[in-house]
Motif scaffolding. Sequence first.
Motif, mmCIF file in Angstrom:
data_model
loop_
_atom_site.group_PDB
_atom_site.id
_atom_site.type_symbol
_atom_site.label_atom_id
_atom_site.label_comp_id
_atom_site.label_asym_id
_atom_site.label_seq_id
_atom_site.Cartn_x
_atom_site.Cartn_y
_atom_site.Cartn_z
ATOM 1 N N ILE A 101 0.854 -1.191 0.000
ATOM 2 C CA ILE A 101 0.000 0.000 0.000
ATOM 3 C C ILE A 101 0.886 1.235 0.000
ATOM 4 N N ASN A 102 0.594 2.180 -0.890
ATOM 5 C CA ASN A 102 1.312 3.452 -0.942
ATOM 6 C C ASN A 102 0.320 4.602 -0.810
ATOM 7 N N ASN A 103 0.620 5.535 0.062
ATOM 8 C CA ASN A 103 -0.159 6.757 0.210
ATOM 9 C C ASN A 103 0.744 7.936 -0.098
ATOM 10 N N GLN A 104 0.400 8.711 -1.119
ATOM 11 C CA GLN A 104 1.188 9.882 -1.498
ATOM 12 C C GLN A 104 0.360 11.138 -1.256
ATOM 13 N N ILE A 105 0.928 12.053 -0.501
ATOM 14 C CA ILE A 105 0.234 13.284 -0.143
ATOM 15 C C ILE A 105 1.049 14.461 -0.669
ATOM 16 N N ALA A 106 0.424 15.279 -1.504
ATOM 17 C CA ALA A 106 1.062 16.486 -2.035
ATOM 18 C C ALA A 106 0.491 17.692 -1.299
ATOM 19 N N LEU A 107 1.345 18.387 -0.547
ATOM 20 C CA LEU A 107 0.919 19.535 0.238
ATOM 21 C C LEU A 107 1.401 20.830 -0.415
ATOM 22 N N ARG A 108 1.010 21.932 0.172
ATOM 23 C CA ARG A 108 1.445 23.222 -0.348
ATOM 24 C C ARG A 108 2.945 23.399 -0.167
ATOM 25 N N ASN A 109 3.468 24.370 -0.909
ATOM 26 C CA ASN A 109 4.879 24.738 -0.810
ATOM 27 C C ASN A 109 5.804 23.566 -1.154
ATOM 28 N N ALA A 110 5.378 22.737 -2.135
ATOM 29 C CA ALA A 110 6.207 21.677 -2.714
ATOM 30 C C ALA A 110 6.592 20.595 -1.710
ATOM 31 N N TRP A 111 5.704 20.307 -0.754
ATOM 32 C CA TRP A 111 5.911 19.189 0.164
ATOM 33 C C TRP A 111 5.233 17.947 -0.392
ATOM 34 N N ASN A 112 5.939 16.811 -0.354
ATOM 35 C CA ASN A 112 5.373 15.527 -0.732
ATOM 36 C C ASN A 112 5.709 14.494 0.340
ATOM 37 N N ILE A 113 4.700 13.738 0.753
ATOM 38 C CA ILE A 113 4.875 12.728 1.795
ATOM 39 C C ILE A 113 4.365 11.396 1.269
ATOM 40 N N GLN A 114 5.101 10.338 1.540
ATOM 41 C CA GLN A 114 4.669 8.998 1.156
ATOM 42 C C GLN A 114 4.824 8.050 2.343
ATOM 43 N N LEU A 115 3.779 7.276 2.587
ATOM 44 C CA LEU A 115 3.801 6.232 3.611
ATOM 45 C C LEU A 115 3.462 4.918 2.925
ATOM 46 N N SER A 116 4.357 3.943 3.031
ATOM 47 C CA SER A 116 4.192 2.664 2.342
ATOM 48 C C SER A 116 4.173 1.532 3.347
ATOM 49 N N GLY A 117 3.376 0.536 3.045
ATOM 50 C CA GLY A 117 3.327 -0.666 3.860
ATOM 51 C C GLY A 117 3.490 -1.903 2.995
ATOM 52 N N ILE A 118 4.284 -2.857 3.461
ATOM 53 C CA ILE A 118 4.525 -4.109 2.746
ATOM 54 C C ILE A 118 4.272 -5.261 3.705
ATOM 55 N N TYR A 119 3.450 -6.210 3.273
ATOM 56 C CA TYR A 119 3.244 -7.433 4.048
ATOM 57 C C TYR A 119 3.423 -8.613 3.114
ATOM 58 N N MET A 120 4.273 -9.553 3.515
ATOM 59 C CA MET A 120 4.509 -10.763 2.734
ATOM 60 C C MET A 120 4.137 -11.948 3.606
ATOM 61 N N GLY A 121 3.113 -12.676 3.181
ATOM 62 C CA GLY A 121 2.571 -13.756 3.987
ATOM 63 C C GLY A 121 3.492 -14.949 4.085
ATOM 64 N N PRO A 122 3.187 -15.877 4.975
ATOM 65 C CA PRO A 122 3.995 -17.102 5.093
ATOM 66 C C PRO A 122 3.873 -17.940 3.835
ATOM 67 N N LYS A 123 4.900 -18.742 3.580
ATOM 68 C CA LYS A 123 4.875 -19.586 2.386
ATOM 69 C C LYS A 123 5.718 -20.827 2.603
ATOM 70 N N ASN A 124 5.360 -21.873 1.867
ATOM 71 C CA ASN A 124 6.152 -23.089 1.861
ATOM 72 C C ASN A 124 7.346 -22.912 0.933
ATOM 73 N N ILE A 125 8.450 -23.511 1.293
ATOM 74 C CA ILE A 125 9.648 -23.526 0.460
ATOM 75 C C ILE A 125 10.116 -24.973 0.369
#
Length: 808
Positions: free
Chosen positions: A712-736
């Motif tokens: 999940i990525n959230n990108q926020i563009a604010l005034r005065n050329a501010w940009n903020i991004q908050l990202s989340g990564i989840y990788m589930g269990p798996k057989n190998i």
Amino acid sequence: MKTIFSLFFVVITVVGGLTQGDISVSGRLFDIDTHAELPFVSVALVAKGEEEILNGTVTDEEGRFTLKTNQRGNFIISCTYLGYKTVKTPILIGQKNDVYDIGKVFLKEFTTQLQEVTVTAERATVDASLSRKSFDMDDQVAQMGGSVADAMRALPGISIDQEGKVLLRGSDQVAILIDGQQSAMTGFGNQRGLNNIPAANIERIEIINNPSAKYDAGGMAGIINIIYKEERQVGFNGSIGFTYGLGELTTRKSDLPTDLGRYNVNSKYIPNLSLNYRSGKVNSYLQAEVIRQRKLPNNEFTTRQYFDGRKIISQVPENRSQTHSVIKGGVDYELNPRNTLRFSTIFDYESHVDTAQVPYISLNDEQRSRYWHWREEEVTGFLSFRMDYQYRFQEAGHQLNFAAQYSRGWEDESYFLNDSSALRQANDMTHIIATEHTTYFTGDYVKPLRSGRLELGARVQFRTIPVTYEINRGPQSVIYLGLGEWSDWGENIWAGYFNYILEKQSFDIEGGLRIEQTDVFYDIAPENTYYPENDAYDYFEVYPNVRFTFKLSPLNSLSLFYNRRVDRPGEPQLRIFPKYDDPELLKVGNPYLRPQFTQTFELAYKRIWDLGSIFFSTYHRIIDDPFTRVYSIDISEPNYDIINKIYQNVGSGSNTGIELLLDQNIDNFLKLSASINWYNNVVDGAQGLLLFPTERPFTIDKTTNQTWELKINNQIALRNAWNIQLSGIYMGPKNIPQGRQLARSSIDLGVKKGVLDNRGEILFAFSDIFNGFGIRQEITDQNFTAIYQNFFETQVLRLGFLYKWTGQ
């Protein structure tokens, strides 16, 4: 009079010409009766149903014209000439092509009505589409300032394993390209060094899950294409930047007792420079990046429990001091409007020192049974030279390209090994020198058609990697006897392809065929006692690709894909010399490994709306003769329990998955994007024979690996050329194979601020804030179980500044 009229027409269409862009429509006009070329004919692009002229031009002395635009949709090409009937030709400018040729158009004097001609074309878009997904690095704020692997890990369907390899849809069999071409920087068919290559000068990363026949057949999971920045403005332009980082700020697990322990709070210095000068017929560029850092690329805890009751834990903290430099430059020279030469070069130099003190502690009595200390000094890199020649025919987009490239790579690795236990006091040294030579020649022909495009090409590639292995054995050496002192690997590929693209109003079709003849040899020193003979084989294979796209509406499309691809084992998977990072868990190659072949079937759907889009696909792969690492105990060593990790072909397998991408803009300041990838990897049960270091059978039970990933990525563009991004990564269990990998997750934060009238940028990025992205695995074999935990450096804080300038 005709000439004056045409010049007057050009004047009144200047405003329309200001909107011209990267889409080209060309043609040639003739008199229908005499077949003579018609010069100075006025040609205009008009929006269908409107009277406004979007762009205009006149034909040259040979009756040829080229129109430019940046708009798509339904239009009219209007051809006007005094004394002749005006011809209005409907044209569809679709989403899949930006260059096409309407061919010959015949005009007749006022006596005959000319029939209308419908023109369509197909183009490979650089934006997210059913065949290709593209991600601008400027939008990946939370991952900026690091390596290529750092930049990739938040992209849909991509993950990074404990060896730094990129996995696409659950497979590490991925072809990595640089600017659309194979490169020694990322490996010719095999990945290398992505977690060490700086990403500061990268513009975007493309993911191609179903490549056409014009691409090399390697990489069952598809292609990742890394596009470097290219300045298009005239004059002297450039950028300069610097990033400072700190890694491994916290720890997941306390170190086992040693003098050195693991590196933490690791400093990183990353300067970068990009220069470009474009003037007239010449365009020259230079890009340079450096990473100087301390790093913890591996921090492996392994708890082994043997069936006789013994339980041992060890820790391998790979403490690295590293410098990595990449310099990329080139010159384009336009000999004339139809002929262009390009010379380019890449120099990549990496050196590092790794050191680790590895304790082996018995959990039965809490006593240290062994102390292993190693130091590795390694220098790697390559130098490549490439020459390109392009001939442009008179029709826009009709071109012929030739390229020749030579790359020389090197690996110079010294290992200093020290073993201390009640049974042995040993000091050994090994020295490996590997030199890679790669030469290839390519020819590619592109012909825009009235309703699509034809692509033809050929490629010849020659690779050799001779390796020398020097061993200085001390008393009671831990190194296997009878390895020999050299090996020599080579691979030659001859390939040819054709690819045809057809686009209509309601559907388009792409079909291609690639044929390849591959010759491989692997020679081993006769002193080697584990493999009785050299290996050599060749194979001729055909790799088809097909795509059907149904345009359900202007905003809805559905595609069906099929392709066949190959994964060729490279020299690292074949190398007969073991890695002694952990002498009780040895990694070694298999010189008799064979390629694996994959057939892929995919169904994809895309819908666009005003402020967002959704992309859905489901895919299934059938894999013949997949290769993977097999765990097996070496029973030839009476004093220590050694587990070998050896590459082996294991019969057959399959990979089935579902991918979902969602983008949604909320007002003008917030953009949300999410991706879900679920897949099921199946490796059918297999039996075989291992040859190293003793002949012994192995058995792998059928494994089914179902897992999923959420990003999940959230990108926020604010005034005065501010940009903020908050990202989340989840990788589930798996057989190998022979076990299971547990879930892992990461939260990343990025903040970017434009300064100095947006000529500068200040960057703050914090990856894996809660330090939860380490790898945990549970392994089961006939004689032991193991818990493997690799809490390598994933938590990194970066602060950077970039300044850009343009000039005339």
